[in-house]
Design an enzyme around this catalytic site. Structure first.
Site, PDB file in Angstrom:
ATOM      1  N   ASP A 148       0.865  -1.187   0.000  1.00  0.00           N
ATOM      2  CA  ASP A 148       0.000   0.000   0.000  1.00  0.00           C
ATOM      3  C   ASP A 148       0.899   1.235   0.000  1.00  0.00           C
ATOM      4  OD1 ASP A 148      -2.914   0.929   2.025  1.00  0.00           O
ATOM      5  OD2 ASP A 148      -1.777   2.072   0.556  1.00  0.00           O
ATOM      6  N   HIS A 173     -27.854   0.812 -37.226  1.00  0.00           N
ATOM      7  CA  HIS A 173     -28.577  -0.374 -36.770  1.00  0.00           C
ATOM      8  C   HIS A 173     -29.340  -1.016 -37.929  1.00  0.00           C
ATOM      9  CE1 HIS A 173     -30.304  -2.932 -33.711  1.00  0.00           C
ATOM     10  NE2 HIS A 173     -31.482  -2.774 -34.299  1.00  0.00           N
ATOM     11  N   CYS A 188     -36.469  -1.414 -31.659  1.00  0.00           N
ATOM     12  CA  CYS A 188     -36.281  -2.008 -32.986  1.00  0.00           C
ATOM     13  C   CYS A 188     -37.216  -3.201 -33.130  1.00  0.00           C
ATOM     14  CB  CYS A 188     -34.833  -2.446 -33.187  1.00  0.00           C
ATOM     15  SG  CYS A 188     -34.630  -3.425 -34.684  1.00  0.00           S
ATOM     16  N   CYS A 244     -35.008  -6.719 -33.552  1.00  0.00           N
ATOM     17  CA  CYS A 244     -34.240  -7.373 -32.488  1.00  0.00           C
ATOM     18  C   CYS A 244     -34.638  -6.903 -31.094  1.00  0.00           C
ATOM     19  CB  CYS A 244     -32.748  -7.147 -32.685  1.00  0.00           C
ATOM     20  SG  CYS A 244     -32.255  -5.440 -32.393  1.00  0.00           S
ATOM     21  N   HIS A 288     -28.909  -4.863 -39.641  1.00  0.00           N
ATOM     22  CA  HIS A 288     -29.880  -5.905 -39.995  1.00  0.00           C
ATOM     23  C   HIS A 288     -29.781  -6.273 -41.466  1.00  0.00           C
ATOM     24  CE1 HIS A 288     -31.705  -6.501 -36.195  1.00  0.00           C
ATOM     25  NE2 HIS A 288     -32.065  -5.235 -36.060  1.00  0.00           N
ATOM     26  N   ASP A 317      -3.170   2.343  -5.710  1.00  0.00           N
ATOM     27  CA  ASP A 317      -1.987   2.329  -4.837  1.00  0.00           C
ATOM     28  C   ASP A 317      -1.873   1.068  -3.982  1.00  0.00           C
ATOM     29  OD1 ASP A 317      -3.726   2.742  -2.587  1.00  0.00           O
ATOM     30  OD2 ASP A 317      -2.185   3.963  -1.634  1.00  0.00           O
ATOM     31  N   GLU A 318      -2.643   0.046  -4.315  1.00  0.00           N
ATOM     32  CA  GLU A 318      -2.630  -1.169  -3.491  1.00  0.00           C
ATOM     33  C   GLU A 318      -2.569  -2.406  -4.371  1.00  0.00           C
ATOM     34  OE1 GLU A 318      -5.604  -2.264  -0.309  1.00  0.00           O
ATOM     35  OE2 GLU A 318      -6.066  -0.162  -0.639  1.00  0.00           O
TER      36      GLU A 318
HETATM   37  N1  DCP Z   1      -8.530   8.131  -1.796  1.00  0.00           N
HETATM   38  C1  DCP Z   1      -9.648   8.900  -2.110  1.00  0.00           C
HETATM   39  N2  DCP Z   1     -10.705   8.946  -1.260  1.00  0.00           N
HETATM   40  C2  DCP Z   1     -10.696   8.217  -0.116  1.00  0.00           C
HETATM   41  C3  DCP Z   1      -9.585   7.436   0.200  1.00  0.00           C
HETATM   42  C4  DCP Z   1      -8.512   7.418  -0.662  1.00  0.00           C
HETATM   43  O1  DCP Z   1      -9.659   9.553  -3.159  1.00  0.00           O
HETATM   44  N3  DCP Z   1     -11.735   8.259   0.697  1.00  0.00           N
HETATM   45  C5  DCP Z   1      -7.395   8.142  -2.713  1.00  0.00           C
HETATM   46  C6  DCP Z   1      -6.311   9.068  -2.221  1.00  0.00           C
HETATM   47  C7  DCP Z   1      -5.262   8.190  -1.654  1.00  0.00           C
HETATM   48  C8  DCP Z   1      -5.414   6.933  -2.472  1.00  0.00           C
HETATM   49  O2  DCP Z   1      -6.793   6.851  -2.788  1.00  0.00           O
HETATM   50  O3  DCP Z   1      -3.971   8.765  -1.780  1.00  0.00           O
HETATM   51  C9  DCP Z   1      -5.000   5.689  -1.723  1.00  0.00           C
HETATM   52  O4  DCP Z   1      -5.814   5.502  -0.596  1.00  0.00           O
HETATM   53  P1  DCP Z   1      -5.229   5.000   0.758  1.00  0.00           P
HETATM   54  O5  DCP Z   1      -6.379   4.624   1.608  1.00  0.00           O
HETATM   55  O6  DCP Z   1      -4.179   3.993   0.540  1.00  0.00           O
HETATM   56  O7  DCP Z   1      -4.603   6.302   1.416  1.00  0.00           O
HETATM   57  P2  DCP Z   1      -3.202   6.935   1.195  1.00  0.00           P
HETATM   58  O8  DCP Z   1      -2.368   6.164   0.266  1.00  0.00           O
HETATM   59  O9  DCP Z   1      -3.383   8.367   0.843  1.00  0.00           O
HETATM   60  O10 DCP Z   1      -2.588   6.888   2.642  1.00  0.00           O
HETATM   61  P3  DCP Z   1      -1.994   5.645   3.425  1.00  0.00           P
HETATM   62  O11 DCP Z   1      -0.593   5.999   3.686  1.00  0.00           O
HETATM   63  O12 DCP Z   1      -2.807   5.556   4.661  1.00  0.00           O
HETATM   64  O13 DCP Z   1      -2.141   4.445   2.558  1.00  0.00           O
HETATM   65 MG    MG Z   2      -2.092   4.093   0.450  1.00  0.00          MG
END
Ligand code: DCP
Ligand code: MG
Length: 595
Positions: free
Chosen positions: A41, A531, A513, A516, A535, A132-133
């Site tokens: 993360d 469309h 239509c 179909c 046909h 980010d995960e």
């Molecule tokens: N995000 C968002 N709205 C939310 C939560 C998150 O738009 N309610 C977006 C912004 C974050 C990204 O998703 O940067 C990733 O979410 P994370 O929960 O992983 O949060 P962060 O990466 O910002 O912080 P952390 O260090 O806790 O992972």
């Molecule tokens: Mg994060």
């Protein structure tokens, strides 16, 4: 007591306690400690990306978002209690020096892709959970390189930092559920390793608050805590009987497996995607140009994501959340598969405009109904029309086309490509879904007027050679007469086919239509024409496939189709403004009768 023959055997109903114990035993037997899962993360992701690009933000409390809502905050701001999904004005009250930076999804996607390049080196089948995960199965990576999971985790974090300039946190455990919990333990820029050992797992889980588990949110936590007095994962096992008595099998199994520290260890098979989407939250606004601009941005992101996955879709759904938090979705099924930003934007804007005026705080676009083959419509590996013609027992001397001839034929698409889809369509006709979809593709590639040209080519290449095909085909063939003429050419002098199928195309109730059942608002004039062409094309192919075996001539049945189409067009013309007043419900595909 002796039970007589034929008497029903009555077994005592097991008590919830017995049910729970049995389930726990079964779940325990399924425990798999053979895999090493890593959850990664990124730290304060959006904020970190912004700081990377603007180092003057370093050390200052900052939030990404606006006064109405923030997406995330850096760790300096979090010290003041500033959190994601908090209105910006509250964050500002908590931290008056808070710097606000607007969101820039292009940047986040770019950095996300950089991190994924690193993930792939450790697990090519990694599971992306969000930008980010991700979850990585590092079992092989550890075993093949003779490294401990701790070493692999440290190396991975280091590589991420070197290649992106961003820090991340990592959790390692025997399953994904635990790995996710672990990645949060030493955040930011840290790692936590839970060994693949039953005792270590049960000890770890026993005192863990239930809220730490992904899948147990506020509501579930409240129910479990307030009603059953369950605070820790261990208590989920202790109160298993209550869980069995009160919850569904599915929920009970989940709670009990959490109590045992079990989670998924398999890599899910790459399921065929059903849809792909992108959405944005923003401060509520009713400003039309602003909404259309936002929609264009979303269309661009969606298009980019589709391109990455080689997806072409034809059902576009617009999701709207109004200022008063009402959520609406509006879907439209198109005649062709699309992928480009421009096309997505065009259709999405049409749907949005039908909803305006409206004050919105969220918009999203989802694409579904994908092409089966994931190839671009110009995939050169696909069959050509020439081969299609040959396979249909229509003699053709050429299997492909001289390119210079093609260019006068169509300024945009080469005939070889166009032909492809005719053949695909034909081959896929067993499935109605494919049939419709691929036929739309025919329109995509050839565009409706080019379809006829393609057919003409088939005929002329057969009879007179390729060079003749340009005749008439460089012009738009949008009149019925032109098509008729060309189709006659196609059928040539032969008496053909025989389908008793009648194509009487009209738009029932203004938007369904009659052939179909697909629904399309009258304002989608071009799409409706496509469309009709679909046909027509479908019918031609059917005719061709039963070439020479029936009672009607191909010309006759084609003319019928064209007549039906012309009628439909006349109908459209006679009520040009009708579409403007059609209720938005018309955009829904209510019953995909023949799809
Ligand atoms: N995000 C968002 N709205 C939310 C939560 C998150 O738009 N309610 C977006 C912004 C974050 C990204 O998703 O940067 C990733 O979410 P994370 O929960 O992983 O949060 P962060 O990466 O910002 O912080 P952390 O260090 O806790 O992972
Ligand atoms: Mg994060």
């Amino acid at each position: 007591m002796e039970i007589g023959r034929g008497s029903p055997i009555t077994r005592p109903t097991p008590t919830p306690k017995q049910v729970a114990n049995k389930k726990i035993l079964e779940l325990e037997a399924s425990r798999d400690l053979s895999k090493i899962w890593l959850h990664i993360d990124m730290d304060a992701f959006y904020a970190a990306v912004e700081t990377l690009e603007n180092p003057s933000l370093k050390g200052k409390p900052m939030a990404v978002g606006s006064m109405s809502m923030i997406c995330t905050a850096n760790y300096e701001a979090r010290k003041f209690g500033v959190r994601a999904a908090m209105p910006g004005f509250i964050a500002h009250k908590l931290c008056p020096d808070l710097v606000f930076v607007p969101t820039n999804f292009e940047k986040y996607t770019y950095y996300s892709e950089l991190t994924r390049k690193v993930f792939r080196r450790y697990d090519p089948d990694f599971i992306a959970a969000s930008l980010d995960e991700a979850y990585l199965n590092i079992t092989e990576s550890c075993n093949e390189r003779g490294l401990s999971s701790e070493e692999v985790a440290a190396e991975l974090r280091n590589n991420i930092y070197e290649e992106t300039g961003l820090t991340c946190s990592v959790g390692v455990a025997p399953n994904r559920l635990l790995a996710k919990v672990c990645s949060d333990i030493n955040k930011p820029n840290g790692q936590y390793i839970l060994p693949n050992d039953r005792k270590a797992v049960t000890t770890f889980i026993s005192s863990l608050p239930i809220r730490k588990i992904g899948g147990i949110g506020k509501v579930t936590e409240t129910i479990l805590k307030d009603v059953l007095g369950i605070n820790t994962c261990e208590e989920l096992l202790q109160k298993g009987a209550f869980l069995c008595a009160l919850f569904s099998h599915c929920s009970t199994d989940f709670f009990l497996s959490v109590g045992l520290g079990l989670g998924r260890t398999d890599t899910p098979e790459q399921k065929l995607r059903k849809s792909i989407s992108s959405e944005r939250t923003f401060s509520a606004t009713g400003d039309e140009p602003m909404l259309l601009q936002k929609l264009a941005d979303i269309a661009e992101t969606l298009s980019n994501d589709m391109q990455k996955e080689c997806l072409w879709g034809r059902t576009l759904t617009l999701k709207l959340k109004t200022a008063s938090f009402e959520v609406r979705t509006r879907a439209v099924s198109l005649q062709k598969f699309i992928q480009s930003k421009e096309e997505i934007q065009t259709y999405a804007s049409k749907v949005l405009k039908a909803e305006l005026p409206l004050s919105l705080r969220l918009m999203g676009l989802r694409m579904s109904q994908f092409r089966d083959d994931k190839c671009s419509p110009r995939d050169p590996m696909q069959k050509t029309l020439a081969s299609f013609v040959i396979s249909g027992n229509v003699t053709a001397s050429a299997t492909c086309v001289n390119k210079s001839s093609i260019s006068e034929f169509s300024d945009e698409h080469q005939i070889c490509d166009a032909q492809t889809d005719l053949s695909v369509h034909r081959e896929s006709s067993a499935s109605n879904d494919n049939k419709i979809s691929l036929s739309y593709e025919t329109n995509d590639v050839l565009a409706s007027n080019q379809l006829s040209c393609g057919l003409k080519f088939a005929s002329t290449s057969n009879a007179d050679g390729i060079e003749n095909m340009g005749n008439g085909c460089s012009e738009k063939c949008d009149s019925v007469e032109t098509k008729n003429e060309m189709i006659s050419n196609f059928s040539g002098h032969k008496t053909v086919a025989a389908s008793s199928q009648k194509v009487e195309l009209s738009w029932v109730d203004g938007y369904i239509c009659s052939v179909c059942g697909i629904e399309m608002p009258p304002s989608f004039i071009e799409e409706r024409q496509e469309h009709s062409d679909y046909h027509l094309a479908e019918m031609l192919q059917e005719e061709e496939s039963v070439y020479g075996t029936g009672h009607l001539t191909q010309e006759r049945s084609v003319r019928k189709a064209l007549q039906a189409k012309e009628n439909a067009r006349k109908k459209l013309k006679s009520s040009p403004n009708k579409g403007r007043h059609i209720p938005i419900d018309a955009f829904f595909i209510k019953g995909k009768k023949n799809l």
